[in-house]
Every structure is written in structure tokens, then in C-alpha cells.
Design a protein around this motif. Structure first.
Motif, PDB file in Angstrom:
ATOM      1  N   THR A 106      43.709  42.920  31.006  1.00 10.71           N
ATOM      2  CA  THR A 106      42.717  41.844  31.089  1.00 10.71           C
ATOM      3  C   THR A 106      42.525  41.165  29.739  1.00 10.71           C
TER       4      THR A 106
ATOM      5  N   ALA B 140      38.194  47.764  41.931  1.00 16.27           N
ATOM      6  CA  ALA B 140      38.512  46.904  40.782  1.00 16.27           C
ATOM      7  C   ALA B 140      37.937  45.501  40.925  1.00 16.27           C
ATOM      8  N   ARG B 141      38.073  44.888  42.092  1.00 15.70           N
ATOM      9  CA  ARG B 141      37.644  43.494  42.220  1.00 15.70           C
ATOM     10  C   ARG B 141      36.151  43.314  41.983  1.00 15.70           C
TER      11      ARG B 141
ATOM     12  N   LEU C 196      35.434  44.176  38.180  1.00 13.32           N
ATOM     13  CA  LEU C 196      36.002  43.263  37.191  1.00 13.32           C
ATOM     14  C   LEU C 196      35.465  41.844  37.328  1.00 13.32           C
ATOM     15  N   SER C 197      35.166  41.409  38.547  1.00 17.23           N
ATOM     16  CA  SER C 197      34.776  40.009  38.748  1.00 17.23           C
ATOM     17  C   SER C 197      33.450  39.674  38.078  1.00 17.23           C
TER      18      SER C 197
ATOM     19  N   LEU D 275      34.641  39.543  33.784  1.00 16.95           N
ATOM     20  CA  LEU D 275      35.783  38.857  33.185  1.00 16.95           C
ATOM     21  C   LEU D 275      35.447  37.387  32.980  1.00 16.95           C
TER      22      LEU D 275
ATOM     23  N   THR E  18      39.491  36.345  41.595  1.00 21.52           N
ATOM     24  CA  THR E  18      40.108  37.253  42.559  1.00 21.52           C
ATOM     25  C   THR E  18      41.626  37.282  42.431  1.00 21.52           C
TER      26      THR E  18
ATOM     27  N   ILE F 180      42.733  39.085  39.216  1.00 19.58           N
ATOM     28  CA  ILE F 180      42.583  40.538  39.332  1.00 19.58           C
ATOM     29  C   ILE F 180      43.716  41.107  40.187  1.00 19.58           C
ATOM     30  N   LYS F 181      44.045  40.430  41.277  1.00 21.26           N
ATOM     31  CA  LYS F 181      45.155  40.873  42.121  1.00 21.26           C
ATOM     32  C   LYS F 181      46.455  40.877  41.331  1.00 21.26           C
TER      33      LYS F 181
END
Length: 323
Positions: free
Chosen positions: A249, A292-293, A296-297, A300, A308, A311-312
């Protein structure tokens, strides 16, 4: 998912009755928010990880209803703050008031001294008032006039916010966003669930909605489960996977602010909570990927829409441990 770790049943210090209570809370939340099982699962992860939850979506999609249902299930003292531009920091944390009898100032506790605080439409409050929650969320304490006041060990913030492009909103600063463990978006229900909702509302004047339901957990039971979540095993290879995701990231060309060390800890604790919900005492890479989504969303810094797709891309790029 690409993990090859095998999940086997294990013995927890938590009794099966406690897992049955988790199932009951899950059932209640799914009744409240029909057709959104993935959202409900992540809400439970956030609760067990001792994080704070940010619900972001358009008005009228059930954010406040879900938050109230969760607060009822958790038990303890509940407080709600309707955030508006004229809300003052002292309206959230508390303030000193002069006692005419003792001729001394006394501290009057604000809503943050509840066990569960619902901050409704948090991004309609001014930045100064938003920042009043910062210390409370991070340290579970309030400092007023040089004196520290401890909050409930189970202090849990459920904040709702409307999209930033809505009129009269103030974007949350990165420092405060990082205090939330997860950001979830509910989205519109499908047609069948909207039809069910309309049918169920006909003639419904249930007092249960006004009075709230009995708590599912005692505070002690919830605290015990949260301690067990913190003890779920995370193998060195899985910890290395978390660190490599964080590094990815920070080097991504479209990410302004990569995952901080606090963010890494939050990702690990959320994965521990996911493993616990699956009755496992160890974390797999699949657990990391599933949380994670939402983790992290919220933290970040990405230009444009919700990250999205980024992250994917990161999850697909970083190799997954196989042992």
C-alpha cells in the motif's frame, strides 16, 4: 482464496453457550438488515476486535437502525449523539459545572462515558467537535482541564456518515479515520428484501422497537471473548503476509497514505476476530483477505472513489503464504 491451511475444530475457553449468543446477535442483526449477511459478519468482527465502526452510505439505508440493534445486543449503557454543526466538543466529552452547595466545580460526564456511543452523521459536526472524539476513541479516556477521566473498558463508537458530496458535511481527518477499525457500506437491498420490509411494516407498532431488546451479552462475557480474540494464534508467515500487504500500500502509485503500523495491528486483530467467529484458534491468509477491504478502505488515502479496486489489485499482487 489461495490459502492451503486446514481449519480444524479446536477447544476454546469460551463455552458453546457463548458462541450460541454470538449466533443470536448475528440473527438479530440479519433480521434488522435483511440481505446483508456480509455486512453483519464484518460488524461482529469489528466488535470482537475492540475496534470502532464507521458506517458510510446514503441516508435511509439502515445505518442508524443497525447501530441501535448492535448497541441493544451488546448491553451496557448506551448513548446517542446527533451530530450537527452547532454541536460543541463539551457536548460530547463533558464539562465542568459550578456546584452552588460545595462552591466547587464538578465534572459533568458527556455521552462518551457510555459503553456504546452512536455518533449519528458524524461528518455533519465541525472538525473541532470531531476531534473531541479522537482521544476518547484512541485511549479510552478524556482529559478536561488537565484531569484525566477513564472511559468504559468496552467503550465502542458506532459512527454513521453520509457521503462527502452531501450538503453540509465535513470530511473526517485522516488521524480520526485511522481510529476506526472498519468502514462499511450497506448499499440498497434487493427487490425481494424491500418487498418483505414493506409488508412487515404494515400495522407494525411494536413496543420492542421503542424499548429495545434485552442484551445478548453481559459486559463480562463480551470482555472475555475479546480477550480470547487477542490470543488467537498468528503464525510468523501470516504476520509476514500482513507486513508485505502494508508495504504494497505504501509503494502503490495511486495511494497517498499507505497502511500505518497501527493499521497493520488493526488488520491483524480483525483477522483474529474472523478466525474466532469461525471457531478457530489460528489465523489463515483467507481471514486476512476477507477483512482487508473494510479495514483498508477506511485508512488508505486514495484520490477519487472508494479504493475497492486498488485493494483487490494489492491482494492479487502480494503472494500468499502456503504453510
Amino acid at each position: 482464496m489461495t490459502s492451503t491451511a486446514v481449519a480444524e475444530p479446536v477447544q476454546h475457553a469460551t463455552h458453546e453457550s457463548d458462541f450460541a449468543k454470538l449466533d443470536e446477535l448475528r440473527r438479530r442483526l440479519n433480521e434488522t438488515l435483511r440481505g446483508k449477511a456480509e455486512v453483519v459478519e464484518n460488524v461482529l468482527v469489528c466488535l470482537l476486535a475492540r475496534g470502532h465502526l464507521l458506517l458510510e452510505d446514503k441516508p435511509g439505508l439502515g445505518k442508524t437502525t443497525l447501530a441501535k440493534a448492535l448497541a441493544d445486543g451488546v448491553g451496557g449503557q448506551f448513548a446517542r449523539v446527533q451530530c450537527t454543526p452547532d454541536l460543541l466538543p463539551s457536548d460530547v466529552t463533558g464539562f465542568n459545572i459550578f456546584n452552588q452547595k460545595s462552591h466547587e466545580f464538578e465534572f459533568r460526564e458527556g455521552p462518551v462515558f457510555a459503553d456504546v456511543l452512536l455518533a449519528d452523521e458524524i461528518n455533519r459536526a465541525t472538525p473541532r467537535t470531531q476531534s473531541a472524539l479522537l482521544e476518547a476513541m484512541a485511549e479510552r479516556q478524556v482529559t478536561y482541564d488537565g484531569i484525566r477521566y477513564s472511559l468504559s473498558p468496552q467503550f465502542f463508537v458506532i459512527a454513521t456518515q453520509n457521503p462527502i458530496d452531501q450538503h453540509g458535511t465535513y470530511p473526517l481527518p485522516e488521524a480520526q479515520l485511522d481510529r476506526f477499525a472498519m468502514k462499511l457500506s450497506i448499499g440498497y437491498p434487493d427487490r425481494s428484501h424491500e418487498l418483505h420490509m414493506l409488508g412487515a411494516a404494515i400495522g407494525d407498532v411494536s413496543k420492542a422497537d421503542e424499548q429495545g431488546l434485552a442484551p445478548v451479552f453481559s459486559e463480562q462475557e463480551l470482555a472475555q471473548m475479546q480477550r480470547e480474540v487477542a490470543a488467537v494464534t498468528v503464525a510468523e508467515s501470516v504476520r509476514d503476509y500482513i507486513v508485505r500487504l502494508g508495504e504494497a500500500t505504501r509503494s502503490h502509485r495511486l495511494i497517498e497514505l499507505g497502511l500505518s503500523p497501527r493499521g497493520l495491528l488493526t488488520l491483524q486483530r480483525a483477522a483474529q476476530a474472523k478466525a474466532f467467529l469461525d471457531h478457530r484458534e489460528f489465523v489463515t491468509p483467507d481471514d486476512i483477505q476477507e477483512v482487508a477491504r473494510p479495514v483498508l478502505s477506511v485508512r488508505l488515502g486514495v484520490e477519487g472513489d472508494e479504493p475497492t479496486s486498488i485493494i483487490k489489485e494489492i491482494l492479487e499482487k502480494v503472494s500468499v503464504p502456503t504453510e
